[in-house]
Design an enzyme around this catalytic site. Structure first.
Site, PDB file in Angstrom:
ATOM      1  N   TYR A   5      13.937  31.868   5.092  1.00 44.40           N
ATOM      2  CA  TYR A   5      12.775  32.615   5.575  1.00 44.40           C
ATOM      3  C   TYR A   5      12.881  32.856   7.080  1.00 44.40           C
ATOM      4  O   TYR A   5      13.341  31.992   7.822  1.00 44.40           O
ATOM      5  CB  TYR A   5      11.493  31.823   5.320  1.00 44.40           C
ATOM      6  CG  TYR A   5      11.074  31.787   3.863  1.00 44.40           C
ATOM      7  CD1 TYR A   5      10.694  32.947   3.201  1.00 44.40           C
ATOM      8  CD2 TYR A   5      11.054  30.591   3.165  1.00 44.40           C
ATOM      9  CE1 TYR A   5      10.295  32.905   1.875  1.00 44.40           C
ATOM     10  CE2 TYR A   5      10.645  30.543   1.835  1.00 44.40           C
ATOM     11  CZ  TYR A   5      10.277  31.705   1.197  1.00 44.40           C
ATOM     12  OH  TYR A   5       9.880  31.657  -0.108  1.00 44.40           O
ATOM     13  N   LYS A  37       0.857  -1.200   0.000  1.00 41.69           N
ATOM     14  CA  LYS A  37       0.000   0.000   0.000  1.00 41.69           C
ATOM     15  C   LYS A  37       0.888   1.244   0.000  1.00 41.69           C
ATOM     16  O   LYS A  37       2.101   1.139   0.239  1.00 41.69           O
ATOM     17  CB  LYS A  37      -0.924  -0.033   1.218  1.00 41.69           C
ATOM     18  CG  LYS A  37      -0.198   0.020   2.550  1.00 41.69           C
ATOM     19  CD  LYS A  37      -1.137  -0.309   3.708  1.00 41.69           C
ATOM     20  CE  LYS A  37      -0.382  -0.239   5.020  1.00 41.69           C
ATOM     21  NZ  LYS A  37      -1.110  -0.890   6.113  1.00 41.69           N
ATOM     22  N   MET A  57       9.429  25.264  -0.058  1.00 41.23           N
ATOM     23  CA  MET A  57       8.620  24.424  -0.939  1.00 41.23           C
ATOM     24  C   MET A  57       9.514  23.631  -1.895  1.00 41.23           C
ATOM     25  O   MET A  57       9.282  22.455  -2.142  1.00 41.23           O
ATOM     26  CB  MET A  57       7.626  25.289  -1.719  1.00 41.23           C
ATOM     27  CG  MET A  57       6.529  24.494  -2.375  1.00 41.23           C
ATOM     28  SD  MET A  57       5.410  25.532  -3.314  1.00 41.23           S
ATOM     29  CE  MET A  57       4.373  26.211  -2.051  1.00 41.23           C
ATOM     30  N   ARG A  59     -11.524  -0.952  14.104  1.00 42.25           N
ATOM     31  CA  ARG A  59     -11.255  -0.273  12.849  1.00 42.25           C
ATOM     32  C   ARG A  59     -12.288  -0.823  11.872  1.00 42.25           C
ATOM     33  O   ARG A  59     -13.399  -0.333  11.832  1.00 42.25           O
ATOM     34  CB  ARG A  59      -9.808  -0.602  12.430  1.00 42.25           C
ATOM     35  CG  ARG A  59      -9.151   0.453  11.614  1.00 42.25           C
ATOM     36  CD  ARG A  59      -7.656   0.244  11.507  1.00 42.25           C
ATOM     37  NE  ARG A  59      -7.282  -0.759  10.520  1.00 42.25           N
ATOM     38  CZ  ARG A  59      -6.081  -0.817   9.969  1.00 42.25           C
ATOM     39  NH1 ARG A  59      -5.141   0.058  10.307  1.00 42.25           N
ATOM     40  NH2 ARG A  59      -5.785  -1.743   9.096  1.00 42.25           N
TER      41      ARG A  59
HETATM   42  C1  LIG Z   1      -0.414  -1.968   6.674  1.00 42.24           C
HETATM   43  C2  LIG Z   1      -1.000  -3.256   7.083  1.00 42.24           C
HETATM   44  C3  LIG Z   1      -0.182  -4.375   7.329  1.00 42.24           C
HETATM   45  C4  LIG Z   1       1.335  -4.317   7.280  1.00 42.24           C
HETATM   46  O1  LIG Z   1       1.828  -3.648   8.427  1.00 42.24           O
HETATM   47  P1  LIG Z   1       3.416  -3.577   8.717  1.00 42.24           P
HETATM   48  O2  LIG Z   1       3.454  -3.125  10.123  1.00 42.24           O
HETATM   49  O3  LIG Z   1       3.979  -2.572   7.779  1.00 42.24           O
HETATM   50  O4  LIG Z   1       3.957  -4.929   8.506  1.00 42.24           O
HETATM   51  C5  LIG Z   1      -0.806  -5.567   7.633  1.00 42.24           C
HETATM   52  N1  LIG Z   1      -2.150  -5.665   7.699  1.00 42.24           N
HETATM   53  C6  LIG Z   1      -2.967  -4.608   7.482  1.00 42.24           C
HETATM   54  C7  LIG Z   1      -4.441  -4.797   7.563  1.00 42.24           C
HETATM   55  C8  LIG Z   1      -2.416  -3.374   7.174  1.00 42.24           C
HETATM   56  O5  LIG Z   1      -3.223  -2.327   6.975  1.00 42.24           O
END
Ligand SMILES: *Cc1c(COP(=O)(O)O)cnc(C)c1O
Length: 385
Positions: A277, A37, A325, A136
């Site tokens: 700045y 992700k 920036m 969650r």
């Molecule tokens: C991001 C995520 C992981 C991986 O987590 P890490 O700590 O980076 O290994 C596993 N399961 C779910 C549902 C996640 O959202």
């Protein structure tokens, strides 16, 4: 034309090293789902997915249908993709048609998946996510038997690929009681499956940290994010690793990510002047500074104003003033023979020094995975050996 003022390289051998360490740790019977992700934690899905496949990885987890589509563009036809997060109703047929696995975390989604699967004449590949205490996403215990029943009745169109949950804070041993409760609740859900006579193909609950901090949590698959990129999820996980090894120091992980730029200009600052700045950096003596051609719009965190470090000529140079920036300045007064165009390491190794990235904000570590995950996708990424 040079379009980008920084560049990223990714080490194939470092990744091979990390994957091999993870395999040894979880055992041959457990599958790795590589979590990619946030553009593979900033490493770049396009480059990272084929790199992982070279190491034998054939399962990828993402947060959205859009990311699944990105992985699909670059993965081998035999690799599997799993959406853990947002999948809009309108994208369900696309997921099923492309064999994309997805989480179902409330009962009402099942009839929708069934309808789409029937229309397409294909199976929906489903991971039922259950609520165990992270609050969650995840199905409650009271709706779970209904979901199982539905899966059973429509087994020709719905594949029960996984039963999963996510730990809320496996990084820290101080959360141990919470992890134990979550783990126990997950086992209760497994028992419900057992009693109903329908078992998932993959049981999976562990993220990187759980591999170390929650014994017995690896089951059939682990969803490994941060660890594969070469970072310890937390100091606790490293401590547990050392204890397991009976050693006082032993780092089997290698970072695969290096981020570089070059010096754009070098100038003298007179004693008494302010740099950049505002008045956040006051030169109390004459200084020599290097101007670097990137800033917060290019992914270099503004929070590193007067805090960050970079490497120039094998030496550490400190950020002076605010991150702008598109520019920032570093102090090179103590580094001899620096010239315009010289290489600057923002994250990674140069000669004997390494600038690291910690997974959680840690003042001493300066940069973190939040920074990695926000790196603009446009920065060019290159795979090196
Ligand atoms: C991001 C995520 C992981 C991986 O987590 P890490 O700590 O980076 O290994 C596993 N399961 C779910 C549902 C996640 O959202």
């Amino acid at each position: 034309m040079v379009r980008h003022s920084s560049r990223i390289s990714l080490s194939q051998s470092a990744l091979a090293n990390n994957i091999s360490f993870i395999r040894k740790k979880i055992g041959v019977g457990t599958r790795i789902s590589s979590v990619v992700k946030a553009n593979a934690y900033g490493h770049g899905i396009e480059q990272f997915v084929p790199m992982a496949e070279q190491c034998g990885v054939d399962h990828f987890a993402v947060a959205s249908a859009f990311e699944a589509q990105e992985v699909l563009k670059y993965c081998a036809p035999t690799s599997k993709i799993m959406i853990m997060g947002i999948l809009y109703d309108c994208d369900i047929p696309w997921a099923i048609d492309n064999g994309i696995e997805f989480y179902v975390f409330n009962y009402s989604r099942l009839p929708k998946a069934l309808e789409a699967a029937q229309k397409l004449g294909k199976k929906a590949i489903i991971h039922l996510e259950v609520e165990t205490g992270a609050n969650r996403t995840g199905m409650w215990a009271h709706e779970f038997p209904l979901a199982l029943d539905f899966m059973k009745q429509h087994a020709t169109h719905l594949a029960f690929e996984g039963l999963c949950t996510h730990f809320g804070g496996a990084e820290h041993l101080s959360n141990k009681f919470k992890m134990d409760v979550q783990h126990k609740k997950y086992e209760d859900f497994l028992q419900v499956c057992h009693d109903a006579g329908i078992m998932p193909r993959y049981r999976h609950i562990a993220c990187s940290a759980a591999i170390f901090n929650v014994p017995g949590s690896t089951y059939d698959m682990v969803r490994v994010g941060i660890l594969q990129y070469g970072y310890w999820p937390s100091p606790d996980t490293y401590a547990v690793h050392l204890k397991d090894m009976g050693k006082s120091s032993d780092n089997p992980l290698r970072r695969i990510f290096t981020w570089k730029t070059d010096i754009m200009d070098i100038r003298k600052v007179l004693a008494g002047e302010f740099i950049g700045y505002g008045t956040t950096f006051h030169a109390t003596k004459e200084m020599r500074i290097a101007v670097l051609p990137l800033g917060y719009s290019n992914g270099y965190p503004r929070g590193l104003s007067n805090q960050g470090k970079v490497l120039i000529g094998g030496k550490i140079a400190s950020v002076v003033g605010l991150i702008n920036m598109n520019l920032f300045m570093v102090d090179i007064t103590h580094i001899p023979d620096v010239e315009i165009g010289d290489e600057v390491v923002l994250v990674g190794t140069q000669q004997q020094h390494t600038l690291t990235v910690a997974s959680f904000t840690d003042i001493a570590e300066l940069v973190n995975t939040e920074m990695l995950s926000r790196l603009p996708a446009a920065i060019p990424r290159k795979v090196v050996s």
